[in-house]
Design a protein around this motif. Structure first.
Motif, PDB file in Angstrom:
ATOM      1  N   THR A   1       0.770  -1.251   0.036  1.00 44.82           N
ATOM      2  CA  THR A   1      -0.072   0.023  -0.094  1.00 44.82           C
ATOM      3  C   THR A   1       0.665   1.196  -0.004  1.00 44.82           C
ATOM      4  N   THR A   2       0.516   2.456  -0.969  1.00 39.95           N
ATOM      5  CA  THR A   2       1.561   3.588  -1.084  1.00 39.95           C
ATOM      6  C   THR A   2       0.492   4.601  -0.685  1.00 39.95           C
ATOM      7  N   ASP A   3       1.336   5.743  -0.293  1.00 44.52           N
ATOM      8  CA  ASP A   3       0.601   7.047  -0.332  1.00 44.52           C
ATOM      9  C   ASP A   3       0.460   7.541  -1.654  1.00 44.52           C
ATOM     10  N   SER A   4      -0.540   8.287  -1.808  1.00 47.36           N
ATOM     11  CA  SER A   4      -0.944   8.818  -3.123  1.00 47.36           C
ATOM     12  C   SER A   4      -1.654  10.216  -2.681  1.00 47.36           C
ATOM     13  N   PRO A   5      -1.874  11.171  -3.599  1.00 43.57           N
ATOM     14  CA  PRO A   5      -2.421  12.411  -3.208  1.00 43.57           C
ATOM     15  C   PRO A   5      -3.897  12.372  -2.755  1.00 43.57           C
ATOM     16  N   TYR A   6      -3.889  12.646  -1.448  1.00 41.59           N
ATOM     17  CA  TYR A   6      -5.062  12.651  -0.669  1.00 41.59           C
ATOM     18  C   TYR A   6      -5.884  11.212  -0.613  1.00 41.59           C
ATOM     19  N   GLY A   7      -4.978  10.161  -0.672  1.00 39.52           N
ATOM     20  CA  GLY A   7      -5.503   8.676  -0.319  1.00 39.52           C
ATOM     21  C   GLY A   7      -4.479   7.778  -0.431  1.00 39.52           C
ATOM     22  N   TYR A   8      -4.550   6.609  -1.079  1.00 43.59           N
ATOM     23  CA  TYR A   8      -3.718   5.604  -0.983  1.00 43.59           C
ATOM     24  C   TYR A   8      -3.827   4.770  -2.292  1.00 43.59           C
ATOM     25  N   GLU A   9      -2.967   3.855  -2.707  1.00 39.91           N
ATOM     26  CA  GLU A   9      -3.219   2.739  -3.567  1.00 39.91           C
ATOM     27  C   GLU A   9      -2.573   1.476  -3.205  1.00 39.91           C
ATOM     28  N   PHE A  10      -3.396   0.362  -3.522  1.00 42.59           N
ATOM     29  CA  PHE A  10      -2.795  -1.069  -3.219  1.00 42.59           C
ATOM     30  C   PHE A  10      -2.081  -1.351  -4.512  1.00 42.59           C
ATOM     31  N   ARG A  11      -1.035  -2.210  -4.238  1.00 47.89           N
ATOM     32  CA  ARG A  11      -0.375  -2.589  -5.545  1.00 47.89           C
ATOM     33  C   ARG A  11       0.182  -4.177  -5.404  1.00 47.89           C
ATOM     34  N   PRO A  12       0.504  -4.895  -6.218  1.00 46.26           N
ATOM     35  CA  PRO A  12       1.141  -6.162  -5.989  1.00 46.26           C
ATOM     36  C   PRO A  12       2.529  -6.096  -5.807  1.00 46.26           C
ATOM     37  N   ALA A  13       3.216  -6.810  -5.126  1.00 40.18           N
ATOM     38  CA  ALA A  13       4.698  -6.958  -4.887  1.00 40.18           C
ATOM     39  C   ALA A  13       5.369  -7.527  -6.189  1.00 40.18           C
ATOM     40  N   THR A  14       5.509  -6.876  -7.369  1.00 41.22           N
ATOM     41  CA  THR A  14       5.861  -7.471  -8.283  1.00 41.22           C
ATOM     42  C   THR A  14       7.398  -6.943  -8.859  1.00 41.22           C
ATOM     43  N   GLY A  15       8.062  -6.542  -8.051  1.00 39.48           N
ATOM     44  CA  GLY A  15       9.312  -5.868  -8.275  1.00 39.48           C
ATOM     45  C   GLY A  15       9.363  -4.695  -9.231  1.00 39.48           C
ATOM     46  N   HIS A  16       8.555  -4.134  -9.848  1.00 43.31           N
ATOM     47  CA  HIS A  16       8.351  -3.118 -10.692  1.00 43.31           C
ATOM     48  C   HIS A  16       8.775  -1.832  -9.900  1.00 43.31           C
ATOM     49  N   GLU A  17       9.477  -0.880 -10.649  1.00 46.69           N
ATOM     50  CA  GLU A  17       9.290   0.586 -10.051  1.00 46.69           C
ATOM     51  C   GLU A  17       8.151   1.173 -10.028  1.00 46.69           C
ATOM     52  N   GLU A  18       7.746   1.711  -8.973  1.00 45.88           N
ATOM     53  CA  GLU A  18       6.220   2.370  -8.603  1.00 45.88           C
ATOM     54  C   GLU A  18       6.566   3.548  -7.920  1.00 45.88           C
ATOM     55  N   PRO A  19       5.386   4.437  -8.260  1.00 42.61           N
ATOM     56  CA  PRO A  19       5.457   6.081  -7.446  1.00 42.61           C
ATOM     57  C   PRO A  19       4.945   5.799  -6.269  1.00 42.61           C
TER      58      PRO A  19
END
Length: 820
Positions: free
Chosen positions: A611-629
């Motif tokens: 789970t990552t911080d995003s502008p006024y919220g959050y995003e769920f993402r899988p742990a794929t090893g890809h570079e993410e913001p």
């Protein structure tokens, strides 16, 4: 007998040809040259209008129009006339076309607030179409922000279908945020500055494989694009020829708004996309580390300045510095332009950015300092000793470590004792100062844990009083290879200076297998085009020298000095006696080329979800090893030994990460050449100017937690970390204010309150907050000084703005501060 007329298949389609003037003012030029490029593009568009009465033109970025008004008033007036005719479309609604992942939520709000207000004041109308064609990805929280800024539609180019993101329902769709807000979005087919001639593009558009099923209205762009210039005579001639071609689709000169309105009418049931729009260039979130850290620092400095300026206005009637703050915000917003903030502009552009962001930050600090000095001058500080007034810039109670400058100990003999406003003893510890002279002992700073009321202050008094030293209640031990307190045990490797163990002392869970500082090969261009991840290790920092450098009643710190190739890293791990914070300070002297630096944590977590911080919220993402913001925090949660457990990393200016299985790596530095865009090749023999070489100071905080990241209030902890208390040493004097006080309180474990300011018009109070867990929240907002309380309810994921009138009335507004 009449004969049936057979229509050509292309006649079922209407191609809306949008003449546009998308300009990147800093990728290849400095902003001074960008001024002329804007004017030249606008002049060219007006010439085309005079030549072709049906031609329309679309351009975004309110700041460009402000430049033209200031530098070429006659040109501006002609544009105003075309806007009134309906032939010149004001698009975007933002101050500039920003990066759409890195700015904080409030920065996106101000992009639209200042952009739409400028359009309204200058042209008597606002944009309805959000327009960020060149931004490299788009946060999933944007639809709510766009709708509340009066933007019902959204046009963009990246990520492109197939190669960057799948659009299973087609590239025109209803884009929905987590709160349910929707905008109609359209991905630009064939790009805005592709290689096809305009005539070829018109022929190709009806057969575009990514059209939404049933779509009959198609978006087509023409114009030089990207570097200015606008629509050409040749392009217009090709459109006119297509309008006469019996085999061509129906072609019209159009605007973005007309296209979207026609699409809504003809496609009432659009597919719904409920996710962020990613990715184009993954290296942008770690290129030019200085710009990233400056962006974060200025965002928080401005929000802090607004809060304390508001307190001073409400408490003492001191005029609110609206114009100063607006100018500073606009300096920040301009430098959130997608190429500047992404790190992909030319090197000289960053000289300008440094100056502008420095001006914005200095303005914010001046406003804050004026407010704190004025507020502190009316506090009773006559208690014995030297007084530190510690201000909390956040509207909830905060208990956190603080460090006060050496001024606190002036004319006092060491060791010091510290007392709060109720004369309760507080543990205090001298820590290293910034001086390396023989006066270093006298220049020692002092650390303690401050317990602070919501958006308020508490006084702490330093004295020569050994009897006032509090008895230490909590255990803490330290050696060269370990740190331990009631919450955690950290074990470090003497050769690498890295963690080999992080143990939860309450549960007995071993969270971490190792930490590591790794250098990765990165031969990509500045954007990292076509790169998904960074995996090829060049090596890890090692050959460490390690020692305890701080140990006392408040904190203990172990420092390691390690090397890799030509680079050096100093890592300082700190634990606190009375709190669970785990802090890591990195000082990196970086001298690698075409390489990347990451701080990694190999955890024991299985079945990890990110789970990552995003502008006024959050995003769920899988742990794929890809570079993410990411933004202020990133969390990896799963199970350890069958129990739910997670680890969050807080940062003060990093925006890229990757996670694979149970390993989380935060991107710290990248060293490509400046403004290098493939397929152009660059060799080291050409001595290109390389990014990020030199000294860097990076701060991280580890937040291990049992259970979910929401239960650990990770988002609120990240705000505390990025907006720490402000210590102010005040001389002794009487005053009407007590030794502790709160000015504004909006506290709830699911809610982050971010904004307290004066309205853009009039003298109402504006408050903004957001619900960050996805649940309903009910709380009470308090203004103790005004004697007012207001119940406030938040829907899941809601960004709420409130206006409080002079008589105490309260009402919800949109993000433009108008009735919701």
């Amino acid at each position: 007998m009449s004969m049936a007329v057979t229509k050509h298949p292309n006649h079922h389609y209407t191609i809306h040809m949008i003449g546009h003037g998308h300009i990147d003012p800093t990728w290849l030029w400095r902003w001074t040259e960008g001024y002329e490029e804007v004017r030249a593009t606008f002049r060219s568009a007006l010439e085309r209008m005079r030549e072709t009465p049906e031609f329309c033109f679309t351009a975004s970025s309110a700041c460009f129009y402000q430049w033209v008004r200031e530098c070429d008033p006659a040109l501006f007036e002609e544009i105003r006339g075309r806007v009134q005719e309906g032939r010149w479309e004001l698009a975007g609604g933002f101050w500039i076309e920003p990066d759409c992942n890195i700015p904080c939520g409030e920065a996106f709000v101000r992009q639209g607030l200042y952009g739409q207000r400028f359009f309204e004041a200058a042209f008597g109308r606002r944009a309805r179409v959000g327009f960020n064609p060149d931004s490299f990805g788009h946060a999933g929280t944007l639809p709510q922000i766009l709708r509340k800024l009066g933007l019902d539609y959204y046009a963009y180019m990246r990520p492109m279908p197939e190669v960057e993101q799948d659009y299973p329902g087609g590239t025109t769709f209803s884009w929905e945020a987590a709160d349910g807000s929707r905008v109609v979005a359209s991905n630009l087919p064939e790009s805005y500055n592709g290689n096809l001639e305009t005539a070829e593009r018109i022929r190709a558009l009806p057969s575009n494989p990514h059209l939404t099923p049933g779509q009959k209205h198609i978006l087509g762009f023409f114009g030089v694009g990207n570097h200015g210039g606008g629509p050409t005579k040749a392009a217009i001639a090709q459109i006119q020829a297509a309008q006469q071609d019996a085999a061509a689709p129906h072609v019209v000169f159009s605007t973005l708004e007309k296209y979207f309105q026609a699409t809504e009418t003809s496609l009432p049931e659009l597919p719904v996309v409920r996710q962020e729009l990613q990715h184009h260039a993954r290296g942008c979130y770690s290129a030019h580390a200085e710009m990233k850290r400056l962006n974060r620092a200025v965002e928080h400095a401005l929000m802090t300045a607004e809060r304390f300026a508001s307190v001073l206005w409400l408490e003492e009637g001191v005029p609110y510095p609206r114009e100063e703050l607006e100018r500073a915000w606009k300096d920040l917003l301009y430098n959130q332009f997608h190429d500047i903030l992404a790190g992909t502009s030319i090197q000289s552009a960053y000289e300008d950015a440094r100056d502008q962001l420095g001006r914005a930050r200095h303005t914010a600090h001046e406003i804050t300092n004026r407010a704190l000095q004025r507020l502190a001058s009316r506090i009773d500080t006559t208690a014995p000793g030297n007084t530190a007034v510690v201000f909390n810039p956040l509207p909830w109670r905060v208990r956190t470590p603080v460090v006060v400058s050496a001024v606190l100990a002036r004319e006092l003999e060491q060791p010091l004792s510290l007392f709060d406003d109720q004369e309760r003893p507080v543990a205090c510890q001298p820590v290293r100062g910034e001086s390396m002279t023989d006066l270093a002992v006298a220049q020692a700073r002092h650390a303690f844990v401050a317990d602070l009321p919501a958006l308020g202050y508490r006084c702490y008094h330093a004295r020569e009083d050994a009897a006032g030293t509090p008895r230490l209640q909590e255990p803490m031990t330290a050696s060269d290879t370990h740190l331990e307190n009631r919450w955690w045990r950290l074990e470090l490797d003497a050769q690498t200076g890295q963690l080999t163990r992080l143990r939860d002392m309450k549960s007995g869970i071993d969270i971490l297998r190792e930490s590591f500082l790794v250098c990765l090969e990165d031969p990509s261009d500045t954007w990292s085009h076509d790169v998904l991840e960074y995996r090829h290790e060049a090596g890890r920092f090692g050959e460490a020298r390690i020692a305890v450098v701080e140990e006392g009643p408040v904190l203990a710190t172990v420092r390691s000095i390690s090397r890799f190739n030509a680079s050096t890293a100093i890592l300082e791990w700190t634990l606190y006696r009375e709190g669970p914070e785990i802090d890591l300070l990195l000082r990196v002297n970086w001298h690698e080329r075409y390489r990347m630096l990451k701080m990694g944590f190999q955890t024991s977590i299985t079945a990890a979800q990110v789970t990552t911080d995003s502008p006024y919220g959050y995003e769920f993402r899988p742990a794929t090893g890809h570079e993410e913001p990411t933004q202020q925090w990133v969390d990896i949660t799963g199970e350890i030994a069958g129990k739910p457990y997670g680890l969050a990393l807080l940062n003060n200016g990093q925006y890229g990460y990757d996670a694979l299985d149970g390993t989380l790596r935060l991107s710290l530095l990248r060293s490509p050449a400046y403004a290098h865009h493939y397929p152009i090749s660059v060799s080291l023999e050409e001595m290109p100017v390389i990014m990020d070489e030199g000294e860097h100071v990076i701060r991280l905080r580890l937040v291990p937690h049992a259970g979910d990241w929401r239960e650990a209030e990770v988002a609120k902890q990240a705000w505390v970390y990025n907006m720490p208390p402000l210590p102010h040493v005040e001389s002794a004097h009487p005053g009407p204010r007590a030794g502790a006080r709160s000015f504004w309180e909006l506290e709830h474990p699911q809610v982050v309150a971010t904004v307290l300011k004066q309205g853009e018009e009039g003298e109402d109070i504006i408050v903004r907050a957001y619900e960050y867990t996805g649940n309903v929240a009910e709380t009470v907002m308090r203004f103790p000084a005004l004697g007012r309380e207001y119940p406030v309810r938040f829907a899941p994921h809601e960004i709420k703005t409130l206006r409080i009138g002079a008589g105490g009335t309260i009402a919800e507004t949109n993000l433009l501060e108008e009735p919701a």
